[in-house]
Write a protein that holds these residues in place. Sequence first.
Motif, mmCIF file in Angstrom:
data_model
loop_
_atom_site.group_PDB
_atom_site.id
_atom_site.type_symbol
_atom_site.label_atom_id
_atom_site.label_comp_id
_atom_site.label_asym_id
_atom_site.label_seq_id
_atom_site.Cartn_x
_atom_site.Cartn_y
_atom_site.Cartn_z
ATOM 1 N N TYR A 106 0.844 -1.196 0.000
ATOM 2 C CA TYR A 106 0.000 0.000 0.000
ATOM 3 C C TYR A 106 0.875 1.240 0.000
ATOM 4 O O TYR A 106 1.783 1.368 0.832
ATOM 5 C CB TYR A 106 -0.904 -0.025 1.234
ATOM 6 N N LYS A 107 0.601 2.155 -0.927
ATOM 7 C CA LYS A 107 1.383 3.393 -1.053
ATOM 8 C C LYS A 107 2.886 3.108 -1.028
ATOM 9 O O LYS A 107 3.626 3.657 -0.214
ATOM 10 C CB LYS A 107 0.978 4.389 0.030
ATOM 11 N N ARG A 108 3.315 2.274 -1.918
ATOM 12 C CA ARG A 108 4.728 1.969 -2.154
ATOM 13 C C ARG A 108 5.454 1.299 -1.002
ATOM 14 O O ARG A 108 6.678 1.292 -0.928
ATOM 15 C CB ARG A 108 5.499 3.243 -2.526
ATOM 16 N N LYS A 109 4.701 0.779 -0.046
ATOM 17 C CA LYS A 109 5.361 0.069 1.054
ATOM 18 C C LYS A 109 4.710 -1.289 1.257
ATOM 19 O O LYS A 109 3.508 -1.438 1.063
ATOM 20 C CB LYS A 109 5.238 0.895 2.337
ATOM 21 N N ARG A 110 5.531 -2.256 1.630
ATOM 22 C CA ARG A 110 5.003 -3.588 1.869
ATOM 23 C C ARG A 110 4.856 -3.826 3.366
ATOM 24 O O ARG A 110 5.792 -3.625 4.121
ATOM 25 C CB ARG A 110 5.960 -4.621 1.274
ATOM 26 N N TYR A 111 3.645 -4.186 3.783
ATOM 27 C CA TYR A 111 3.375 -4.429 5.197
ATOM 28 C C TYR A 111 3.092 -5.909 5.394
ATOM 29 O O TYR A 111 2.298 -6.493 4.664
ATOM 30 C CB TYR A 111 2.166 -3.615 5.653
ATOM 31 N N ARG A 112 3.740 -6.499 6.403
ATOM 32 C CA ARG A 112 3.549 -7.929 6.643
ATOM 33 C C ARG A 112 2.709 -8.179 7.889
ATOM 34 O O ARG A 112 2.527 -7.285 8.707
ATOM 35 C CB ARG A 112 4.915 -8.612 6.821
ATOM 36 N N GLY A 113 2.249 -9.394 8.007
ATOM 37 C CA GLY A 113 1.575 -9.840 9.231
ATOM 38 C C GLY A 113 0.400 -8.966 9.623
ATOM 39 O O GLY A 113 -0.365 -8.492 8.775
ATOM 40 N N ILE A 114 0.291 -8.731 10.910
ATOM 41 C CA ILE A 114 -0.879 -8.061 11.454
ATOM 42 C C ILE A 114 -0.980 -6.617 10.966
ATOM 43 O O ILE A 114 -2.064 -6.073 10.751
ATOM 44 C CB ILE A 114 -0.884 -8.153 12.998
ATOM 45 N N GLU A 115 0.176 -6.001 10.736
ATOM 46 C CA GLU A 115 0.200 -4.621 10.247
ATOM 47 C C GLU A 115 -0.464 -4.534 8.873
ATOM 48 O O GLU A 115 -1.296 -3.660 8.614
ATOM 49 C CB GLU A 115 1.666 -4.185 10.165
ATOM 50 N N GLY A 116 -0.109 -5.453 8.004
ATOM 51 C CA GLY A 116 -0.712 -5.494 6.673
ATOM 52 C C GLY A 116 -2.196 -5.803 6.745
ATOM 53 O O GLY A 116 -3.020 -5.174 6.073
ATOM 54 N N ALA A 117 -2.547 -6.760 7.583
ATOM 55 C CA ALA A 117 -3.954 -7.171 7.703
ATOM 56 C C ALA A 117 -4.817 -6.014 8.201
ATOM 57 O O ALA A 117 -5.967 -5.854 7.789
ATOM 58 C CB ALA A 117 -4.059 -8.368 8.642
ATOM 59 N N LYS A 118 -4.252 -5.186 9.091
ATOM 60 C CA LYS A 118 -4.982 -4.027 9.619
ATOM 61 C C LYS A 118 -5.264 -3.015 8.514
ATOM 62 O O LYS A 118 -6.368 -2.468 8.425
ATOM 63 C CB LYS A 118 -4.129 -3.334 10.700
ATOM 64 N N ILE A 119 -4.241 -2.733 7.729
ATOM 65 C CA ILE A 119 -4.419 -1.752 6.645
ATOM 66 C C ILE A 119 -5.477 -2.246 5.666
ATOM 67 O O ILE A 119 -6.391 -1.514 5.284
ATOM 68 C CB ILE A 119 -3.079 -1.509 5.907
ATOM 69 N N LEU A 120 -5.378 -3.502 5.282
ATOM 70 C CA LEU A 120 -6.347 -4.060 4.340
ATOM 71 C C LEU A 120 -7.760 -3.947 4.905
ATOM 72 O O LEU A 120 -8.683 -3.490 4.221
ATOM 73 C CB LEU A 120 -6.008 -5.530 4.030
ATOM 74 N N LEU A 121 -7.935 -4.322 6.158
ATOM 75 C CA LEU A 121 -9.263 -4.285 6.772
ATOM 76 C C LEU A 121 -9.818 -2.861 6.822
ATOM 77 O O LEU A 121 -10.977 -2.617 6.469
ATOM 78 C CB LEU A 121 -9.204 -4.895 8.181
ATOM 79 N N GLU A 122 -8.976 -1.906 7.240
ATOM 80 C CA GLU A 122 -9.433 -0.503 7.283
ATOM 81 C C GLU A 122 -9.897 -0.041 5.913
ATOM 82 O O GLU A 122 -10.928 0.616 5.766
ATOM 83 C CB GLU A 122 -8.300 0.415 7.756
ATOM 84 N N LYS A 123 -9.118 -0.386 4.906
ATOM 85 C CA LYS A 123 -9.456 0.051 3.545
ATOM 86 C C LYS A 123 -10.722 -0.647 3.040
ATOM 87 O O LYS A 123 -11.528 -0.062 2.327
ATOM 88 C CB LYS A 123 -8.287 -0.212 2.598
ATOM 89 N N GLN A 124 -10.893 -1.892 3.408
ATOM 90 C CA GLN A 124 -12.100 -2.622 2.993
ATOM 91 C C GLN A 124 -13.340 -2.007 3.631
ATOM 92 O O GLN A 124 -14.378 -1.846 2.984
ATOM 93 C CB GLN A 124 -11.985 -4.093 3.392
ATOM 94 N N ILE A 125 -13.237 -1.642 4.909
ATOM 95 C CA ILE A 125 -14.380 -1.041 5.609
ATOM 96 C C ILE A 125 -14.720 0.317 4.988
ATOM 97 O O ILE A 125 -15.881 0.615 4.707
ATOM 98 C CB ILE A 125 -14.093 -0.915 7.121
#
Length: 302
Positions: free
Chosen positions: A162-181
């Motif tokens: 997301y925005k040129r950065k790769r987020y792993r694990g729970i950090e990535g999952a949080k961003i995805l969930l926020e964006k989905q909501i």
Amino acid sequence: ATVEMDEKLKERIAKHPCYSEDAHHHYARMHVAVAPACNIQCNYCNRKYDCANESRPGVVSELLTPEEAAHKALVIAGKIPQMTVVGIAGPGDPLANPEKTFRTFELIADKAPDIKLCLSTNGLMLTEHIDRIKQLNIDHVTITFNTIDPEIGAQIYSWVHYKRKRYRGIEGAKILLEKQIEGLQALREADILCKVNSVMIPGINDQHLIEVNKFIRENGAFLHNIMPLISAPEHGTHFGLTGQRGPTPKEVKEVQDNCAGNMKMMRHCRQCRADAVGLLGEDRSQEFTKDKFLEMTPEYDV
Ligand code: CLF
Ligand code: SF4
């Protein structure tokens, strides 16, 4: 006023084979595979194959340019009169390929404005593109919600870009969930019909899907499609390799039944290829491979 609303809603779904169970006996859809890139990594996905969120893992669809895809759509709309919907659902994530996806829709809308446009996404980039979606009158958008809990998300997604950065694990999952909501809410505000897909993964999110169902219903989703994980070692997915099994039809039905009191559940999904053509139960994609459809002239009357 409520009755009138219902009638309008009925009209909006009446010719969409996925949104209306009745319609799927009479109306056909086609997918055009124009979107190869993806911005997240689901553990059940092998990038050699179609996106497993709204299509069929283990299948390789033929990638098209937007111009080829529009040509194909117009050829097929001329040949198959029941064809009412053109969807983009892969082979990667349509909104990780926004130029290709929207160019394709533009070309089709321009020549055949009565064809419904349909889009399926993991949701990461939905809010970024909501204006374009509205502008093009895309009335059907699917978001894949496998969980509303980042800890479960960390077991399903290995990274999120997301925005040129790769987020792993729970950090990535949080961003995805926020964006989905945010995406779900943006669709609601724009009055665009939203279907939610959930891939059911035994032992990981199966019981949790009841909470997912409650959440998406409260946030205005129109339809929930709980699909079984298709997991096989020969697909080379992380889950396949670790022996993660898919659910049995009985297990899927049980979870669907547990959600069904609350909202419309989709039970006729066929987990289509990213280049599927025809009624949901039939696959005519091989009649319209690139070598064939490029030789055909669109008969579609504008
Ligand atoms: Fe395609 Fe999906 Fe649109 Fe339908 S499929 S993008 S909503 S036009 Fe339908 Fe196929 Fe199931 Fe998808 S049966 S995989 S739900
Ligand atoms: Fe694969 Fe689709 Fe997940 Fe992307 S969103 S990793 S293409 S299953």
